[in-house]
Design a protein around this motif. Structure first.
Motif, mmCIF file in Angstrom:
data_model
loop_
_atom_site.group_PDB
_atom_site.id
_atom_site.type_symbol
_atom_site.label_atom_id
_atom_site.label_comp_id
_atom_site.label_asym_id
_atom_site.label_seq_id
_atom_site.Cartn_x
_atom_site.Cartn_y
_atom_site.Cartn_z
ATOM 1 N N UNK A 84 0.840 -1.198 0.000
ATOM 2 C CA UNK A 84 0.000 0.000 0.000
ATOM 3 C C UNK A 84 0.876 1.248 0.000
ATOM 4 N N UNK A 85 1.922 1.243 0.820
ATOM 5 C CA UNK A 85 2.815 2.399 0.892
ATOM 6 C C UNK A 85 3.499 2.642 -0.445
ATOM 7 N N UNK A 86 3.903 1.580 -1.121
ATOM 8 C CA UNK A 86 4.540 1.739 -2.430
ATOM 9 C C UNK A 86 3.593 2.416 -3.417
ATOM 10 N N UNK A 87 2.348 1.977 -3.429
ATOM 11 C CA UNK A 87 1.372 2.572 -4.355
ATOM 12 C C UNK A 87 1.119 4.037 -4.007
ATOM 13 N N UNK A 88 1.039 4.335 -2.711
ATOM 14 C CA UNK A 88 0.819 5.721 -2.295
ATOM 15 C C UNK A 88 2.018 6.598 -2.633
ATOM 16 N N UNK A 138 -6.921 12.299 -3.306
ATOM 17 C CA UNK A 138 -7.202 11.332 -4.364
ATOM 18 C C UNK A 138 -6.730 9.912 -4.163
ATOM 19 N N UNK A 139 -6.090 9.587 -3.024
ATOM 20 C CA UNK A 139 -5.632 8.212 -2.789
ATOM 21 C C UNK A 139 -6.623 7.526 -1.854
ATOM 22 N N UNK A 140 -7.290 6.478 -2.342
ATOM 23 C CA UNK A 140 -8.397 5.874 -1.590
ATOM 24 C C UNK A 140 -8.183 4.416 -1.220
ATOM 25 N N UNK A 141 -6.986 3.885 -1.372
ATOM 26 C CA UNK A 141 -6.761 2.465 -1.085
ATOM 27 C C UNK A 141 -6.676 2.206 0.419
ATOM 28 N N UNK A 142 -7.007 0.971 0.803
ATOM 29 C CA UNK A 142 -6.898 0.567 2.199
ATOM 30 C C UNK A 142 -6.559 -0.917 2.263
ATOM 31 N N UNK A 143 -6.067 -1.355 3.418
ATOM 32 C CA UNK A 143 -5.684 -2.749 3.632
ATOM 33 C C UNK A 143 -6.181 -3.179 5.001
ATOM 34 N N UNK A 144 -6.756 -4.384 5.085
ATOM 35 C CA UNK A 144 -7.169 -4.946 6.369
ATOM 36 C C UNK A 144 -5.916 -5.447 7.102
ATOM 37 N N UNK A 145 -5.662 -4.928 8.302
ATOM 38 C CA UNK A 145 -4.405 -5.209 8.992
ATOM 39 C C UNK A 145 -4.268 -6.679 9.395
ATOM 40 N N UNK A 176 4.203 6.289 -5.138
ATOM 41 C CA UNK A 176 4.231 6.602 -6.568
ATOM 42 C C UNK A 176 3.116 7.577 -6.918
ATOM 43 N N UNK A 177 1.953 7.381 -6.300
ATOM 44 C CA UNK A 177 0.852 8.322 -6.531
ATOM 45 C C UNK A 177 1.264 9.748 -6.144
ATOM 46 N N UNK A 178 1.829 9.915 -4.955
ATOM 47 C CA UNK A 178 2.187 11.252 -4.488
ATOM 48 C C UNK A 178 3.288 11.881 -5.344
ATOM 49 N N UNK A 179 4.143 11.027 -5.927
ATOM 50 C CA UNK A 179 5.256 11.535 -6.725
ATOM 51 C C UNK A 179 4.846 11.902 -8.142
ATOM 52 N N UNK A 180 3.671 11.472 -8.575
ATOM 53 C CA UNK A 180 3.276 11.675 -9.972
ATOM 54 C C UNK A 180 1.986 12.471 -10.148
ATOM 55 N N UNK A 181 1.256 12.701 -9.065
ATOM 56 C CA UNK A 181 0.028 13.497 -9.145
ATOM 57 C C UNK A 181 0.381 14.952 -8.850
ATOM 58 N N UNK A 182 0.175 15.867 -9.783
ATOM 59 C CA UNK A 182 0.561 17.270 -9.579
ATOM 60 C C UNK A 182 -0.059 17.902 -8.337
ATOM 61 N N UNK A 183 -1.222 17.393 -7.914
ATOM 62 C CA UNK A 183 -1.872 17.954 -6.727
ATOM 63 C C UNK A 183 -1.040 17.746 -5.470
ATOM 64 N N UNK A 184 -0.144 16.775 -5.493
ATOM 65 C CA UNK A 184 0.615 16.402 -4.293
ATOM 66 C C UNK A 184 1.949 17.116 -4.179
#
Length: 352
Positions: A220-224, A327-334, A226-234
């Motif tokens: 999940x952290x990896x996906x977040x 804009x990041x909406x992913x989650x993981x059941x611990x 890359x999202x933060x590094x490539x979304x101009x809003x971030x």
């Protein structure tokens, strides 16, 4: 950067965070990946590993001089030290050395991503304001996470590239020889308990069994990241990144025990760093008898970190809503995360 080939420089590529980030980038298909670490690693079609001493500015300049095509730096390196004050100098120096080496040669540099944690909020010092938010004020130094971010903020002014800071909770995923690997702590502790015919006792401080906690899955952290590094809003923003659920060890610990086929006995405060110090001969025997992959006891031991996490007799969680608002909406059941990691460790022959 639509249509432009992206080249990632993952700094700290052999840690739990870096290893999972490299795997995620490789799987996306539109990234070329270069991993930096002290140990290096086997390269593949899309991933090239470079062995470098990040504390050596000259080694960084020499090794990074030919990496002019890098567009994104993902910084996840960490040097452990005995005290909070001693952490500052090496961890700031490594980041500075990387930026000093890559910025002059990477003319297309678009983003620098910084991996932080809840130490920004003083979580390691004692009870802190929860839920922690990205707008919370700094605490009394020393704190290398804060110093690293200030360095990036100052360095970025007037530049074309941007930065982001990711703040996960305890990160769980596969990794060997890592000083901060909670899932490995639990898996090896449970496996040795079973080998000795013991129930699984929670070893933490009184009160830690019932504190409210959260975790961050490495995938999940990896996906977040890359999202933060490539979304101009971030651009030039910090984000708390967590699984999205809360738990107490008192609820999760019996489920972990059942996974390993163990009974649960009442918690017993003890230092894992002390009580597990003599277990290397037993581990070698377990490795032989169960036909394990042959990882050394040192590679699977993160006892000091386990003691640190199990000492939290106060709530430990942060508000993750900013990432969702951006804009990041992913989650993981611990619970599923832990059991999945244990399954993976068994498949790899790390534990019986």
């Amino acid at each position: 950067m639509s249509g432009v080939r992206k080249v990632a420089l993952v700094v700290g590529a052999q840690g739990v965070i870096g290893r999972n980030l490299v795997a995620h980038l490789e799987g996306l298909g539109d990234w070329e990946v270069i991993g930096l670490s002290r140990r290096g690693g086997p390269s593949s079609a899309r991933v090239r590993h470079v062995e470098v001493d990040l504390l050596d500015a000259e080694d960084c300049r020499r090794k990074l001089a030919e990496l002019g095509r890098v567009t994104h730096v993902f910084y996840a390196a960490y040097q452990d030290r005995p005290s909070w004050a001693e952490l500052v100098a090496p961890n700031v120096a490594m980041l500075v050395n990387v930026v000093d080496a890559i910025e002059p040669v990477a003319t297309g540099l678009a983003h620098v991503s910084l991996m932080q944690g809840y130490k920004v909020y003083g979580a390691h010092l004692g009870p802190f304001k929860t839920p922690a938010r990205e707008t919370d004020p700094d605490h009394m130094p020393p704190e290398f996470n804060v110093d690293q971010q200030r360095f990036l903020e100052q360095r970025q002014r007037g530049k074309a590239w941007t930065w982001s800071a990711l703040r996960p909770s305890v990160v769980c995923g596969f990794g060997l020889g890592n000083p901060m690997n909670l899932a490995m702590v639990i898996a090896v502790y449970a496996s040795i308990s079973k080998e000795l015919g013991l129930p699984l006792r929670f070893p933490g401080k009184p009160g830690a069994y019932d504190a409210l906690l959260e975790m961050t899955d490495a995938g999940l952290l990896a996906r977040a990241t890359v999202w933060a590094a490539t979304d101009p809003r971030c651009a030039n923003q910090a984000f708390n990144i967590n699984n999205g659920d809360l738990f107490r060890w008192s609820e999760l610990w019996p489920k972990i025990a059942r996974y390993f086929g163990l009974e649960v006995a009442p918690p017993l405060p003890m230092s894992l760093d002390v009580v597990m110090a003599d277990k290397e001969p037993l581990w070698k025997e377990m490795t032989r008898r169960h036909g394990l992959a042959g990882h050394t006891y040192q590679e699977v031991s993160s006892w000091r970190f386990g003691d640190f996490v199990f000492s939290w007799n106060y709530d430990m969680f942060a508000d993750g809503s900013k990432a969702r608002r951006f804009g990041f909406h992913e989650f993981v059941d611990t619970e599923a995360m832990f059991l999945g990691i244990f399954d993976d460790l068994r498949r790899r022959g790390v534990i019986p």
